[in-house]
Write a protein that holds these residues in place. Structure first.
Motif, mmCIF file in Angstrom:
data_model
loop_
_atom_site.group_PDB
_atom_site.id
_atom_site.type_symbol
_atom_site.label_atom_id
_atom_site.label_comp_id
_atom_site.label_asym_id
_atom_site.label_seq_id
_atom_site.Cartn_x
_atom_site.Cartn_y
_atom_site.Cartn_z
ATOM 1 N N THR A 106 0.834 -1.203 0.000
ATOM 2 C CA THR A 106 0.000 0.000 0.000
ATOM 3 C C THR A 106 0.868 1.253 0.000
ATOM 4 N N LEU A 109 2.332 1.646 -3.395
ATOM 5 C CA LEU A 109 1.344 2.185 -4.343
ATOM 6 C C LEU A 109 1.184 3.688 -4.149
ATOM 7 N N PHE A 116 0.992 0.405 -12.918
ATOM 8 C CA PHE A 116 0.340 -0.570 -13.780
ATOM 9 C C PHE A 116 1.333 -1.524 -14.450
ATOM 10 N N LEU A 121 1.478 -7.574 -10.810
ATOM 11 C CA LEU A 121 0.376 -6.784 -10.269
ATOM 12 C C LEU A 121 -1.001 -7.413 -10.538
ATOM 13 N N PRO A 122 -1.271 -7.929 -11.744
ATOM 14 C CA PRO A 122 -2.579 -8.577 -11.953
ATOM 15 C C PRO A 122 -2.787 -9.785 -11.012
ATOM 16 N N LEU A 124 -1.420 -10.191 -8.061
ATOM 17 C CA LEU A 124 -1.644 -9.637 -6.722
ATOM 18 C C LEU A 124 -3.083 -9.155 -6.586
ATOM 19 N N HIS A 125 -3.567 -8.439 -7.598
ATOM 20 C CA HIS A 125 -4.935 -7.930 -7.576
ATOM 21 C C HIS A 125 -5.925 -9.084 -7.400
ATOM 22 N N GLN A 126 -5.742 -10.159 -8.152
ATOM 23 C CA GLN A 126 -6.643 -11.311 -8.060
ATOM 24 C C GLN A 126 -6.533 -11.975 -6.688
ATOM 25 N N VAL A 128 -5.690 -10.591 -3.834
ATOM 26 C CA VAL A 128 -6.308 -9.714 -2.839
ATOM 27 C C VAL A 128 -7.832 -9.800 -2.943
ATOM 28 N N ARG A 129 -8.359 -9.859 -4.149
ATOM 29 C CA ARG A 129 -9.814 -10.006 -4.325
ATOM 30 C C ARG A 129 -10.296 -11.311 -3.705
ATOM 31 N N SER A 132 -10.179 -11.083 0.016
ATOM 32 C CA SER A 132 -11.255 -10.206 0.448
ATOM 33 C C SER A 132 -12.596 -10.940 0.456
#
Length: 141
Positions: A106, A109, A116, A121-122, A124-126, A128-129, A132
């Motif tokens: 964080t 970022l 981007f 990063l993609p 990591l995004h998945q 984290v989703r 969550s």
């Protein structure tokens, strides 16, 4: 033995039902733990970038925790105890580590060290989703 974990990853079961105590392995784990501690103390502020230093210290501390967990697991098995009691400690440390990593990312970022084009990063995004979504089941609104 390899089994699928709750997130679809692989987790490994015990090495054997009744392993023999391995004094050489215990000694090596102890020496490795001590060497990691010495390395942590050797690398000082001012020698390298603070972020790199903090990452190094975090990684060596995590390695020391994992080494200690392996040692405790082997000791519990060797003494006829229940090594699975250690899983609560292992999971707690994993959650603490993930929390700290998320806080660090964080900050990265916010400081624009991550953008981007940052590799991974993609994924990591998945991840984290997914985390969550699983946490929402524990903490519904």
């Amino acid at each position: 033995m390899c089994v699928a974990g709750p997130a679809g990853g692989n987790e490994y079961g015990t090495m054997a039902d009744s392993p023999k105590k391995d004094p050489e392995l215990s000694s090596r784990l102890s020496k490795t733990n001590e060497e990691l501690k010495n390395l942590q103390n050797s690398v000082k502020t001012g020698m390298i970038n603070v972020k790199v230093l903090m990452d190094f210290r975090t990684a060596t501390e995590r390695a020391r925790q994992a080494s200690t967990a392996v040692q405790q697991w082997l000791d519990a098995q060797g003494e006829g105890g229940d090594p699975y009691k250690l899983m609560e400690q292992v999971v707690r440390q994993r959650v603490e580590m993930a929390t700290q990593l998320i806080k660090d990312v964080t900050v990265d970022l916010e400081s624009l060290d991550v953008d981007f084009d940052t590799p991974g990063l993609p994924a990591l995004h998945q991840a984290v989703r997914t985390v969550s979504e699983r946490l929402e089941k524990l903490f519904p609104r």
